[in-house]
Design an enzyme around this catalytic site. Structure first.
Site, PDB file in Angstrom:
ATOM      1  N   ARG A  17     -95.151 -19.141  88.552  1.00 60.98           N
ATOM      2  CA  ARG A  17     -94.435 -18.037  89.182  1.00 60.98           C
ATOM      3  C   ARG A  17     -93.476 -17.327  88.230  1.00 60.98           C
ATOM      4  O   ARG A  17     -92.975 -16.242  88.542  1.00 60.98           O
ATOM      5  CB  ARG A  17     -93.677 -18.540  90.415  1.00 60.98           C
ATOM      6  N   LYS A 355     -72.649  -8.280  54.283  1.00 54.34           N
ATOM      7  CA  LYS A 355     -73.703  -9.286  54.385  1.00 54.34           C
ATOM      8  C   LYS A 355     -73.575 -10.223  53.204  1.00 54.34           C
ATOM      9  O   LYS A 355     -73.503  -9.787  52.057  1.00 54.34           O
ATOM     10  CB  LYS A 355     -75.075  -8.599  54.391  1.00 54.34           C
ATOM     11  N   ASN A 381     -58.548  -3.156  47.374  1.00 60.56           N
ATOM     12  CA  ASN A 381     -58.794  -2.033  48.262  1.00 60.56           C
ATOM     13  C   ASN A 381     -60.164  -1.455  47.927  1.00 60.56           C
ATOM     14  O   ASN A 381     -60.409  -1.016  46.792  1.00 60.56           O
ATOM     15  CB  ASN A 381     -57.732  -0.948  48.098  1.00 60.56           C
ATOM     16  N   ASN A 390     -77.236  -3.866  45.774  1.00 65.11           N
ATOM     17  CA  ASN A 390     -77.554  -5.265  45.504  1.00 65.11           C
ATOM     18  C   ASN A 390     -79.052  -5.555  45.405  1.00 65.11           C
ATOM     19  O   ASN A 390     -79.436  -6.664  45.058  1.00 65.11           O
ATOM     20  CB  ASN A 390     -76.934  -6.158  46.583  1.00 65.11           C
ATOM     21  N   SER A 409     -62.879   5.929  46.591  1.00 67.63           N
ATOM     22  CA  SER A 409     -63.850   6.331  47.605  1.00 67.63           C
ATOM     23  C   SER A 409     -65.173   6.752  46.982  1.00 67.63           C
ATOM     24  O   SER A 409     -65.221   7.319  45.888  1.00 67.63           O
ATOM     25  CB  SER A 409     -63.288   7.497  48.422  1.00 67.63           C
TER      26      SER A 409
END
Length: 463
Positions: A17, A355, A381, A390, A409
């Site tokens: 079921r 990661k 920073n 990578n 940045s």
């Protein structure tokens, strides 16, 4: 002296079921397979060497799901009913227990406290068996419990065989029993497959014991949800909901604040410290361990994580198989993938992905960065838009960043690469060579300004 207890868990069927190719007891509720819930409950009553799981359909997978608990297994190669399942395991189940308790692999809500109560009731009586029963507003489909004038069980009548008076009874048989082993094994061979399915039903033992002059008593449960069996996906969803409601209640009673607990999903093995706040629509899964005074923001999903104290997970953050130390912060909208470690006071902000990365104490990557296979020191920073390149198409390569490094940045760090302590990387740079300590690295073309270029272009392109 109390009698020894053996436990058998019936888990051999497919469960048609469920409309699934997977055996029913392998489906999950509360973050665990159904069979694992039942084995854990059984361990409250007996040591592993006295617990046996009857397997049949997908036996190897069922065994794999619970083998780490050290329980035994009995193979019922041919599904010929619940009594037949006991008979094929008689050699293992009969000696040396004084009592045999029968559980079902698709009943994950029975609590250890109720199981211990069932066994205690049987041990304290002269009855041949004790049966868990409950009352339902709608007992349709269940075997009805018929009692004599003294309250003992006279018979269990299946719905198909019940008359009008019996159908009016709302006390039902759960199928969970505790037997005196000597009487069970004496009379179990008398069960016959005299039914349309041609199976050996364990419920028939109740009538046999009564005919032989033995008493069968009931343990009536007020909470009928404990004996809820899972036969369909609807039942599975209900069991999952009930298990998770138990878990959130347990956490709240231990000092955890849960906003709108009906929206929160917490697996059974999760641990959360006191004074932590869990906001609506959070999922905390697997074996996650969360410390004290944390905050888990709305819509976040955490799986197999370890959080220290005072960790701030801001809304809609995904974290899996990662460790976040005390006073660290992640999100909103961050993704922290497996093998990542945030040091004490480290900050990961919106749309940052890590990661297999370590972000040292008090280091920050607050905006729009990808840091993979990276080892980053303390007090760094990492500027907005920074990425570690990578992967070269065949292999992954590491990025190593020392302490007190400032990465401007939109920097691109082409691995393998190393940035030594106290160095700077200019904004917009592509870095392909190691950067020594206290150096400034620039890897971008010199800006060129051509005065009047726009007017000249318009003159050439004007129709």
């Amino acid at each position: 002296m109390q009698a020894a207890v053996n436990v058998v868990i019936l888990a051999a069927g497919l469960g048609t079921r469920m409309k699934s190719r997977r055996a029913k007891v392998l489906h999950e509720a509360g973050g665990l397979p159904l069979i694992e819930h039942v084995v854990r409950t059984a361990l409250a009553a007996a040591p592993p060497e006295r617990i046996f799981v009857v397997v049949g359909c997908q036996a190897e997978q069922v065994q794999a799901a619970v083998s780490r608990y050290g329980v035994g297994f009995i193979e019922q190669a041919e599904p010929r009913g619940t009594a037949h399942a006991l008979l094929v395991g008689r050699e293992q189940l009969e000696p040396p227990g004084g009592l045999l308790t029968v559980l079902y692999g698709d009943c994950p809500l029975l609590t250890p406290a109720t199981l211990l109560r069932l066994i205690a009731e049987q041990q304290a009586s002269e009855a041949a068996a004790t049966v868990i029963t409950t009352r339902l507003d709608d007992p349709s489909g269940y075997g009805r419990v018929i009692r004599d004038e003294q309250g003992a069980i006279l018979a269990i009548v299946e719905q198909k065989a019940a008359g009008p008076a019996e159908l009016a009874v709302n006390e039902i048989n759960s199928g969970i029993y505790c037997f005196r082993s000597d009487l069970l094994w004496r009379y179990l061979p008398e069960i016959r497959p005299d039914n349309p399915a041609g199976e050996y039903y364990l419920t028939d033992i109740i009538g046999i014991l009564r005919r032989q002059g033995h008493k069968v008593q009931a343990l009536l449960l007020e909470d009928s949800t404990e004996v809820l069996g899972v036969n369909t996906r609807v039942d599975l969803a209900r069991a999952d909901s009930l298990l998770r409601a138990r878990k959130t209640q347990e956490l709240m009673l231990e000092g955890v604040t849960i906003r709108r607990p009906e929206t929160v999903t917490v697996d059974c093995d999760v641990r959360v410290g006191a004074d932590t706040v869990i906001e609506p629509f959070v999922q905390i899964l697997g074996r996650s361990v969360i410390g004290r005074d944390c905050r888990i923001g709305t819509g976040s999903i955490l799986k197999d994580v370890e959080l220290g104290e005072r960790v701030d997970v801001r809304p809609y953050t995904l974290i899996e198989q990662a460790r976040l130390d005390d006073d660290s912060r992640a999100g909103p909208f961050a993704r922290i993938r497996p093998a990542t470690h945030l040091g004490p006071g480290a900050h990961v902000g919106n749309f940052v992905e890590l990661k297999n990365a370590r972000l040292g104490a008090r280091s920050k990557a607050n905006h729009l960065a990808y840091l993979g296979d990276a080892d980053i020191g303390a007090d760094c920073n990492i500027g907005a838009g920074t990425i570690t390149c990578n992967y070269d198409g065949e292999r992954k390569h590491p990025t190593r960043i020392g302490n007190r490094v400032f990465v401007g940045s939109n920097a691109t760090l082409v691995a393998p690469i190393e940035l030594a302590d106290d160095c700077y990387v200019g904004a917009g740079s592509v870095i392909t060579e190691p950067v020594p300590s206290e150096a400034l690295a620039l890897g971008r073309a010199r800006q060129v300004i051509k005065e009047g270029w726009v007017r000249a272009r318009r003159a050439v392109t004007k129709p």
